[in-house]
Design a protein around this motif. Structure first.
Motif: not given
Length: 282
Positions: A19-28, A86-88
């Motif tokens: 979860f933390v990795e997937a949302f590391s570049d989230y808009q918020v 990101v890579d997926y």
């Protein structure tokens, strides 16, 4: 090779890392330590048997985290976290996960699928629309540095152990979103501070705040007692009973002028908008 499976046997720590990795570049920006992640799952009714992950060599690279409850009298699944590291991305993984969830929902006789998405995330909005979701409501989210709160204590505010929220429906101008619902508050009831204002021993206003995060899932005043400073008094009391320096009120249905005007008056600012979207399972 990507393989898909439901999350019923996946460790909580594994879900948190993904979860933390997937949302590391989230808009918020999302600040989600493990304790807060665990609280989120519990509050939103996480059901691992209705949640799915995409794995490559046992690494969780994408997920859809779902809750399950009755919602407006219908069996409902609620997507509170869809993410891909990101890579997926751009491989069709999210669409595949959603298709598999819909199949599982049909098997279970579930009526509908609910979620929220940032208005600015047009790619996600389009993806969900292609999956059959339709916009139901529009929300605005507010936050405030506690030091900038315009404080007012014109009414005596009591702190109480709990509130019978089912008795206070008539205070609402709109039904709270899933994460702010009565069921969600009850799921982690010990995490909240509760405050009320009475008149002749009858509750005429109330508010709830997370003692650690500063999130306010509900604050409301009886319609006959508005404009008298009751909500401001409650808000001042709530602010004293959270260790957080930032207060947040998420998913205020718009347009709702009275609430918007009140929040702006006491110092809140709107920082993001969301759509509530619904898919009827057929």
């Amino acid at each position: 090779m990507i393989c898909y499976r439901m999350l019923k046997n996946v460790e909580m720590e594994t879900l948190h890392i993904a979860f933390v990795e997937a949302f590391s570049d989230y808009q918020v920006k999302i600040d989600l330590p493990f304790w807060k992640f665990h609280q989120m799952l519990k509050r939103r009714g996480f059901d691992p048997e209705l949640s799915i992950g995409a794995f490559e060599d046992e690494r969780l690279v994408a997920f859809v985290l779902n809750g399950y409850r009755d919602w407006n009298g219908k069996k409902t699944v609620y997507d509170f976290g869809t993410g891909v590291v990101v890579d997926y991305r751009r491989r069709g993984i999210t669409s595949e996960m959603l298709q598999r969830i819909k199949e599982k929902m049909r098997e279970r006789g579930i009526d509908q699928y609910l979620l929220e998405v940032l208005q600015t995330n047009q790619s996600a909005v389009s993806l969900y629309q292609k999956q059959g979701f339709h916009i139901q409501r529009t929300y605005s989210c507010y936050h405030l540095d506690k030091n900038n709160l315009s404080q007012s204590t014109t009414y005596s505010v009591e702190s109480v152990e709990s509130i019978e929220l089912e008795m206070l429906y008539e205070f609402w101008d709109f039904k709270p979103s899933w994460q702010n619902s009565i069921e969600s508050v009850k799921a982690v009831s010990e995490d909240f501070h509760y405050a009320i204002v009475r008149n002749d021993n009858i509750i005429i206003g109330y508010g709830i705040i997370d003692k650690r995060t500063g999130d306010i899932p509900q604050i409301a005043v009886h319609k006959e007692y508005r404009g008298k400073g009751i909500a401001s008094s409650i808000l001042s009391e709530l602010a004293k009973n959270t260790e957080a320096m930032k207060l947040s009120i998420l998913n205020i249905e718009i347009p709702l002028r009275s609430m918007e005007e009140f929040l702006l008056k006491v110092g809140f600012t709107s920082y993001v908008g969301q759509y509530e979207m619904l898919l009827k399972v057929e």
